[in-house]
Design a protein around this motif. Structure first.
Motif, short mmCIF file in Angstrom:
data_model
loop_
_atom_site.label_atom_id
_atom_site.label_comp_id
_atom_site.label_asym_id
_atom_site.label_seq_id
_atom_site.Cartn_x
_atom_site.Cartn_y
_atom_site.Cartn_z
N THR A 1 -27.58 13.78 -23.87
CA THR A 1 -26.32 14.47 -24.14
C THR A 1 -26.12 15.63 -23.17
O THR A 1 -27.03 16.06 -22.48
CB THR A 1 -26.31 15.03 -25.58
N SER A 2 -24.89 16.15 -23.16
CA SER A 2 -24.60 17.36 -22.40
C SER A 2 -25.17 18.56 -23.15
O SER A 2 -25.67 18.43 -24.26
CB SER A 2 -23.08 17.52 -22.23
N LYS A 3 -25.06 19.74 -22.55
CA LYS A 3 -25.71 20.91 -23.15
C LYS A 3 -25.09 21.33 -24.48
O LYS A 3 -25.71 22.06 -25.25
CB LYS A 3 -25.72 22.08 -22.18
N ASP A 4 -23.86 20.84 -24.77
CA ASP A 4 -23.26 21.17 -26.07
C ASP A 4 -23.50 20.09 -27.11
O ASP A 4 -22.97 20.14 -28.22
CB ASP A 4 -21.76 21.44 -25.92
N GLY A 5 -24.32 19.07 -26.75
CA GLY A 5 -24.66 18.03 -27.69
C GLY A 5 -23.75 16.82 -27.66
O GLY A 5 -23.97 15.87 -28.42
N SER B 1 -31.37 11.14 -31.33
CA SER B 1 -31.10 12.56 -31.50
C SER B 1 -31.92 13.13 -32.64
O SER B 1 -32.03 12.52 -33.71
CB SER B 1 -29.61 12.78 -31.80
N VAL C 1 -29.36 22.42 -27.95
CA VAL C 1 -27.97 22.43 -27.50
C VAL C 1 -27.45 23.86 -27.63
O VAL C 1 -28.02 24.69 -28.34
CB VAL C 1 -27.08 21.48 -28.34
N ARG D 1 -23.71 26.01 -28.22
CA ARG D 1 -22.26 26.09 -28.44
C ARG D 1 -21.92 27.54 -28.73
O ARG D 1 -21.69 27.94 -29.87
CB ARG D 1 -21.83 25.19 -29.60
N THR E 1 -29.70 20.73 -34.73
CA THR E 1 -30.55 20.32 -33.61
C THR E 1 -31.82 21.16 -33.54
O THR E 1 -32.93 20.63 -33.49
CB THR E 1 -29.77 20.42 -32.29
N LEU F 1 -29.56 24.26 -19.35
CA LEU F 1 -29.21 24.81 -20.66
C LEU F 1 -29.17 26.33 -20.64
O LEU F 1 -28.34 26.95 -21.31
CB LEU F 1 -30.22 24.33 -21.70
#
Length: 308
Positions: free
Chosen positions: A39-43, A72, A102, A104, A122, A199
């Motif tokens: 996934t990307s850094k925001d999940g 995940s 992650v 956000r 997470t 990250l």
């Protein structure tokens, strides 16, 4: 080799610190499961080549053993499947490195509940889920090493209360696991890393810290340390040591690892107390007179109210 005949699971092991840990464990003989959905850094899910497969291929090319679990940690059942995969392929689960993460970031008044849930699920529930499924195997074999990745954010952060709160929970989770599992030969420790990865130190992170510096929310020393931090190679030696037999009696501790420095945090404790004779109830006036001088001497408000 240090980890010959050991099997390890590294969550978030496809990139950054996780990949460096997975490669180091494999180089020293461990058979590694790289658990990473890519996934990307925001999940959010991303398309394209699997970074987990790329990491596993690099380990194999160097003569090591690695398989992947594109799962995940926010999915409790997926954590169980990953532990089962390790058992089926390698016959044991000896080392668990809970590294997946992650980000956000938002100020609390702008943070949607989804961002809170994704980050906490997470970082905190994901570590619980992995330990929940791995612990029975470690107990049965009476040997295990659990490394929970923490963060300085647990001490208080700006614009990332979800992340800081989750990492604070990680510290408490580690201490609980040390007490529940220690008698079975299983240790649990927290490592709080500082290393430049996608990250932790992209352009947005640097800009955020610059704004905090200008607003007086961080010191120049803290800002310089962040923007000039070293890479993951500074973190892996401590992980390897904590996973080895040399650290069999190191349990429930929290370490800080960064370029050229390894530190250990104090255990939480009451620093000072007011005690009233006879255990009578303190009055408001008594507390007003005593608290500033007895318990708050030298205290500085980290975020005082703005004045015109």
């Amino acid at each position: 080799m240090l980890f010959e005949n050991r099997a390890a699971i590294v969550t978030g092991g496809a990139r950054g610190i996780g990949r460096a840990i997975a490669e180091d464990l494999a180089r020293q003989g461990a058979r590694v499961v790289i658990m990473d959905p890519g996934t990307s850094k925001d999940g959010a899910r991303t398309e394209g080549a699997s970074p987990a497969e790329e990491a596993a291929e690099a380990i194999r090319a160097a003569g090591g053993t690695a398989i992947i679990a594109s799962e995940s940690v926010s999915d409790h059942d997926a954590c169980g499947r990953t532990v089962a995969l390790c058992m089926e392929n390698f016959g044991s689960v000896d080392i668990l490195v809970n590294n997946a993460g992650v980000l956000r970031p938002k100020m609390i008044w702008n943070m949607p509940v989804e961002s809170w849930d994704v980050v906490v699920n997470t970082h905190l529930r994901g570590q619980y889920s992995m330990i929940h499924h791995a612990a029975p195997h470690m107990r049965a074999q009476r040997w295990g090493r659990i490394i929970n990745m923490g963060s300085e954010a647990w001490r208080g952060t700006v614009g990332g209360a979800n992340y800081g709160a989750a990492k604070g929970g990680v510290f408490s989770l580690t201490r609980a696991m040390a007490r529940e599992l220690g008698k079975y030969g299983v240790t649990a420790n927290t490592v709080c890393p500082a290393a430049a990865t996608r990250l932790t130190l992209d352009a947005a992170v640097k800009e955020g810290f610059r704004k905090r510096l200008e607003a007086g929310l961080v010191t120049q020393e803290r800002y310089d340390a962040v923007v000039n931090m070293g890479g993951p190679e500074h973190i892996v030696p401590l992980i390897a040591w904590l996973c080895s037999d040399a650290a069999a009696d190191v349990n429930g501790q929290a370490f800080r690892a960064e370029a050229g420095r390894v530190g250990i945090y104090n255990d939480p404790e009451i620093r000072a107390s007011l005690v009233k004779a006879g255990k009578d109830v303190f009055t408001f006036d008594e507390l007003s007179a005593l608290l500033p001088s007895a318990l708050l001497q030298g205290y500085v408000n980290p975020a005082p109210a703005e004045t015109d």
